[in-house]
Design a protein around this motif. Structure first.
Motif, short mmCIF file in Angstrom:
data_model
loop_
_atom_site.label_atom_id
_atom_site.label_comp_id
_atom_site.label_asym_id
_atom_site.label_seq_id
_atom_site.Cartn_x
_atom_site.Cartn_y
_atom_site.Cartn_z
N SER A 61 0.84 -1.21 0.00
CA SER A 61 0.00 0.00 0.00
C SER A 61 0.86 1.25 0.00
O SER A 61 0.58 2.21 -0.72
N PHE A 62 1.90 1.25 0.82
CA PHE A 62 2.81 2.39 0.88
C PHE A 62 3.43 2.66 -0.50
O PHE A 62 3.45 3.80 -0.97
N LEU A 63 3.90 1.60 -1.16
CA LEU A 63 4.52 1.76 -2.48
C LEU A 63 3.50 2.20 -3.53
O LEU A 63 3.80 3.03 -4.39
N MET A 64 2.30 1.66 -3.45
CA MET A 64 1.25 2.04 -4.42
C MET A 64 0.90 3.52 -4.27
O MET A 64 0.72 4.22 -5.26
N GLU A 65 0.82 3.99 -3.03
CA GLU A 65 0.52 5.40 -2.81
C GLU A 65 1.68 6.28 -3.27
O GLU A 65 1.46 7.34 -3.85
N ALA A 66 2.90 5.82 -3.05
CA ALA A 66 4.07 6.58 -3.50
C ALA A 66 4.10 6.70 -5.02
O ALA A 66 4.58 7.71 -5.56
N HIS A 67 3.58 5.70 -5.72
CA HIS A 67 3.54 5.71 -7.18
C HIS A 67 2.22 6.27 -7.72
O HIS A 67 2.01 6.28 -8.92
N ASP A 68 1.35 6.71 -6.82
CA ASP A 68 0.10 7.37 -7.18
C ASP A 68 -0.70 6.56 -8.22
O ASP A 68 -1.11 7.10 -9.25
N LEU A 69 -0.91 5.28 -7.93
CA LEU A 69 -1.60 4.40 -8.88
C LEU A 69 -3.10 4.63 -8.93
O LEU A 69 -3.73 4.35 -9.95
N PHE A 70 -3.69 5.10 -7.83
CA PHE A 70 -5.13 5.35 -7.79
C PHE A 70 -5.37 6.78 -7.31
O PHE A 70 -4.74 7.23 -6.37
N SER A 71 -6.30 7.46 -7.96
CA SER A 71 -6.57 8.85 -7.60
C SER A 71 -7.43 8.95 -6.34
O SER A 71 -7.38 9.95 -5.63
N GLY A 72 -8.23 7.94 -6.07
CA GLY A 72 -9.10 7.97 -4.90
C GLY A 72 -8.82 6.80 -3.99
O GLY A 72 -7.71 6.27 -3.93
N ARG A 73 -9.86 6.39 -3.30
CA ARG A 73 -9.74 5.29 -2.35
C ARG A 73 -9.69 3.95 -3.09
O ARG A 73 -10.19 3.81 -4.20
N TYR A 74 -9.13 2.97 -2.43
CA TYR A 74 -9.09 1.59 -2.92
C TYR A 74 -8.95 0.67 -1.73
O TYR A 74 -8.60 1.11 -0.63
N ARG A 75 -9.25 -0.60 -1.93
CA ARG A 75 -9.04 -1.63 -0.91
C ARG A 75 -8.01 -2.61 -1.45
O ARG A 75 -8.04 -2.94 -2.62
N ILE A 76 -7.16 -3.06 -0.55
CA ILE A 76 -6.18 -4.07 -0.95
C ILE A 76 -6.35 -5.29 -0.05
O ILE A 76 -6.53 -5.15 1.16
N ASN A 77 -6.35 -6.46 -0.66
CA ASN A 77 -6.48 -7.72 0.05
C ASN A 77 -5.31 -8.61 -0.36
O ASN A 77 -5.18 -8.96 -1.52
N VAL A 78 -4.48 -8.95 0.61
CA VAL A 78 -3.36 -9.86 0.36
C VAL A 78 -3.67 -11.16 1.07
O VAL A 78 -4.00 -11.16 2.26
N SER A 79 -3.58 -12.28 0.34
CA SER A 79 -3.89 -13.57 0.95
C SER A 79 -3.17 -14.68 0.20
O SER A 79 -2.60 -14.47 -0.87
N SER A 80 -3.26 -15.88 0.77
CA SER A 80 -2.80 -17.06 0.04
C SER A 80 -3.85 -17.35 -1.03
O SER A 80 -4.97 -16.87 -0.94
#
Length: 153
Positions: A61-80
């Motif tokens: 999430s930190f890296l995605m925000e640093a690269h400004d991939l989404f202009s608004g909100r998003y949800r991220i789910n990491v799982s097996s």
């Protein structure tokens, strides 16, 4: 969602995972008012636990925000990948040795299926033991889908 965004998320996830013993299996983005990013990770020797998923999620999430991939909100789910998901990476096979599997494959232009125990895994393919007398050797290049059959013993 653009393949470029999925490629960038995959690249960022790979960089996060490079310091762990896990690897990236898949990235999916499901649309809606708030995009949902689903990141599947696995390990060669073991699965990933919830605390590890949370740590990977925070770093990604930190890296995605640093690269400004989404202009608004998003949800991220990491799982097996989960029990219902097929094996998609060769590195997932060895830890599933000894488990029952349903394998779809193509041979001589024909679609075939076999169910049995994943007996062996090599660089070239897998061996499925159907019964005491019958085993089938299947090259990775012929595999269409392999699903592990859960055992609740």
């Amino acid at each position: 969602m653009s393949n470029n965004v999925i490629d960038k998320i995959s690249e960022l996830a790979e960089s996060v995972l490079s310091t762990t013993d896990f690897f990236l299996v898949d990235v999916e983005i499901k649309g809606g008012d708030i995009p949902e990013i689903w990141v599947s990770v696995d390990g060669e020797e073991r699965g990933v636990n919830m605390d590890e998923c949370a740590e990977i999620s925070n770093e990604l999430s930190f890296l995605m925000e640093a690269h400004d991939l989404f202009s608004g909100r998003y949800r991220i789910n990491v799982s097996s990948p989960g029990l219902d998901r097929p094996l998609v990476d060769r590195r997932q096979y060895p830890k599933n040795r000894g488990r029952r599997a349903r394998v779809s494959y193509r041979q001589d232009g024909e679609d075939l299926k076999v169910e049995g125990t994943l007996q062996d895994v090599s660089d070239k393919g897998i061996v499925v033991k159907i019964n005491e007398q019958t085993t089938v050797e299947l090259p990775f290049d012929d595999l269409v889908e392999t699903k592990i059959i859960p055992s609740f013993k």
